[in-house]
Write an enzyme that holds these catalytic residues in place. Structure first.
Site, mmCIF file in Angstrom:
data_model
loop_
_atom_site.group_PDB
_atom_site.id
_atom_site.type_symbol
_atom_site.label_atom_id
_atom_site.label_comp_id
_atom_site.label_asym_id
_atom_site.label_seq_id
_atom_site.Cartn_x
_atom_site.Cartn_y
_atom_site.Cartn_z
ATOM 1 N N GLU A 25 0.847 -1.209 0.410
ATOM 2 C CA GLU A 25 -0.097 0.056 0.057
ATOM 3 C C GLU A 25 0.957 1.156 0.427
ATOM 4 O O GLU A 25 1.888 1.340 0.335
ATOM 5 C CB GLU A 25 -0.750 0.092 1.287
ATOM 6 C CG GLU A 25 -1.877 -0.622 0.979
ATOM 7 C CD GLU A 25 -3.310 -1.047 2.133
ATOM 8 O OE1 GLU A 25 -3.455 0.484 2.717
ATOM 9 O OE2 GLU A 25 -4.444 -1.434 2.100
ATOM 10 N N HIS A 79 -4.939 6.586 0.265
ATOM 11 C CA HIS A 79 -3.409 5.115 0.323
ATOM 12 C C HIS A 79 -4.150 4.728 -0.494
ATOM 13 O O HIS A 79 -4.873 4.986 -1.547
ATOM 14 C CB HIS A 79 -4.175 4.693 1.946
ATOM 15 C CG HIS A 79 -4.638 3.700 1.736
ATOM 16 N ND1 HIS A 79 -5.886 4.882 2.255
ATOM 17 C CD2 HIS A 79 -5.353 2.612 1.711
ATOM 18 C CE1 HIS A 79 -6.986 3.974 2.837
ATOM 19 N NE2 HIS A 79 -6.721 2.415 2.396
ATOM 20 N N HIS A 81 -5.180 0.442 -2.699
ATOM 21 C CA HIS A 81 -5.594 -0.969 -2.448
ATOM 22 C C HIS A 81 -4.924 -1.785 -3.700
ATOM 23 O O HIS A 81 -5.682 -1.953 -4.999
ATOM 24 C CB HIS A 81 -7.101 -0.812 -2.098
ATOM 25 C CG HIS A 81 -8.169 -0.671 -0.854
ATOM 26 N ND1 HIS A 81 -8.787 -0.380 -0.310
ATOM 27 C CD2 HIS A 81 -7.188 0.513 0.113
ATOM 28 C CE1 HIS A 81 -9.482 0.011 0.652
ATOM 29 N NE2 HIS A 81 -8.237 -0.028 1.279
ATOM 30 N N ASP A 92 -9.635 0.833 7.805
ATOM 31 C CA ASP A 92 -9.187 2.316 7.368
ATOM 32 C C ASP A 92 -10.700 3.023 7.953
ATOM 33 O O ASP A 92 -10.224 4.290 8.163
ATOM 34 C CB ASP A 92 -9.795 1.905 5.939
ATOM 35 C CG ASP A 92 -8.518 1.529 4.759
ATOM 36 O OD1 ASP A 92 -7.835 1.159 4.517
ATOM 37 O OD2 ASP A 92 -9.179 1.108 3.982
#
Lengths: 135, 278
Positions: A25, A79, A81, A92
């Protein structure tokens, strides 16, 4: 206005960082004013795994200080995935500590055409916001 | 011979040929003889005779816009022909404004095409746009977009702005004193290094037709005073998904150029490091 507005160049910069960190990630900060992004801060992931991210605290503090000095806000935290859809995971949601910021997720299941989604996460409630790229 | 009237006053004579040419406009209740007379009397300047400038100019010429200014100092190259429909293999090497003028004149000889063979800059833009009613931005680079925006706000000229890249397009209509301007959306252009080069990023050629036609439609609505222009709005087109989205862009009272206390009162050239007209 509820859309998150970002120039194509900044969106590309965010995606480039996410691809560079693949298969782990990636994370970073989208800064600007209101809902408009005018700067991208790609950040180091202190927990580099394919299913987690944790911004380097020192780096994050430095960016926050810079934003304060320049009168900019943390518009969103992004961020990636790498292997799952662009929707906030349970983790999250539980770690969404900034209700004033949006959360952008770059889904890389199709790395050629990443899915980019933005959400507000307040008190565990997830609501999608339009992520609008301008030219 | 037929006449268009406004408030009982005769404003224009149409020739038989004009009546036939513009008949599909004239039968529209929203246009009529008066509307067509407005179109014929309108003066529109298009910045860039490239991807967007070609379809905008072509359709405005067909519509009968009386005076069309074209600003560009570039010459036609073969790589332009995938999208710049006013040019052809016969005009390669010719100035784009002259190539486009030739094409537009062939379509409608009544239209007065004014070729401005210059690169737009802070030193000439105000002087050029002062003679026109509406400005169309057909450029695809941030220095020009911000320069044109600021000049139109300062000169109080309506601006129809379009942009294209890859499979995406956008259009907005800026009416100074009434709605948003480009700086209400983003106060400053992004840094030059972040902007993908027009040549490198590429563009689906037909996208220029979609976005240029939308721009031409906005111009005609402004001339006619009909419909709802894209004021305080940005229309975004995603060609891959075949989706149009209309994003609200409220006027920013603190905008640096159109706000209550503007801090930008002189034109700025952000030119270095960016790409050229599409």
């Amino acid at each position: 206005m509820t859309e998150l507005l970002i120039f194509r160049g900044f969106a590309d910069q965010m995606v480039t960082h996410c691809r560079a960190c693949y298969p782990n990630e990636a994370c970073g900060i989208l800064a600007g004013t209101g809902n408009r992004v005018t700067r991208v801060y790609p950040m180091s992931n202190a927990e580099p795994t394919p299913v987690s991210y944790f911004m380097q605290p020192k780096e994050q503090l430095r960016v926050m200080k810079e934003l304060r000095q320049e009168g900019l806000a943390m518009v969103a935290i992004f961020h990636s995935h790498p292997q799952s859809p662009a929707y906030p995971s349970v983790k999250d949601i539980s770690l969404a500590f900034y209700p004033e910021a949006l959360y952008v997720i770059v889904g890389l299941m199709n790395r050629e055409a990443p899915a980019i989604k933005a959400y507000s996460i307040i008190d565990g409630v997830v609501k999608e916001t339009l992520f609008e790229i301008t030219l | 011979m037929a006449f268009a009237h406004t408030e009982g006053k005769r404003i224009m004579e149409f020739t038989e040929e004009q009546l036939q040419r513009y008949s599909r406009h004239i039968i529209l209740p929203e246009v009529g003889g008066r509307g067509q007379a407005k179109i014929i009397n309108a003066k529109v300047v298009i910045i860039g005779a490239g991807g967007l400038g070609c379809p905008v100019g072509y359709y405005l010429t067909a519509a009968g816009v009386g005076t069309i200014g074209l600003i560009d100092n570039d010459v036609v190259e073969i790589s332009n022909l995938q999208r710049q429909i006013a040019h052809s293999v016969h005009t390669i090497g010719m100035l784009k404004v002259e190539s486009a003028e030739k094409t537009f004149k062939a379509l409608n000889p009544d239209v007065n095409i004014i070729a401005h063979k210059v690169r737009i800059s802070k030193d000439n833009i105000i002087d050029i746009i002062k003679d026109y009613d509406i400005v169309v931005d057909g450029s695809d680079n941030f220095p020009t977009r911000y320069l044109v925006n600021d000049a139109c706000v300062m000169a109080k000229k309506p601006l129809v702005s379009g942009a294209i890249l890859k499979f995406e397009g956008q259009v907005t209509t800026i009416i100074p004193g009434e709605g948003h301007c480009y700086r209400c959306l983003f106060e400053e252009p992004p840094p030059a290094g972040l902007v993908p080069s027009c040549q490198e990023a590429g563009v689906l050629g037909v996208l220029t037709g979609v976005v240029g036609s939308l721009q031409a439609t906005e111009v005609l609505k402004l001339i006619l005073g009909k419909g709802e222009p894209l004021k305080n709005s940005l229309l975004v087109y995603d060609a891959l998904k075949t989706i149009f989205r209309r994003v609200k862009v409220p006027k920013n009272p603190n905008c640096a150029v159109c706000g209550e206390k503007p801090t930008i009162t002189e034109l700025i050239d952000y030119n270095e490091g960016y790409c050229s007209l599409p």
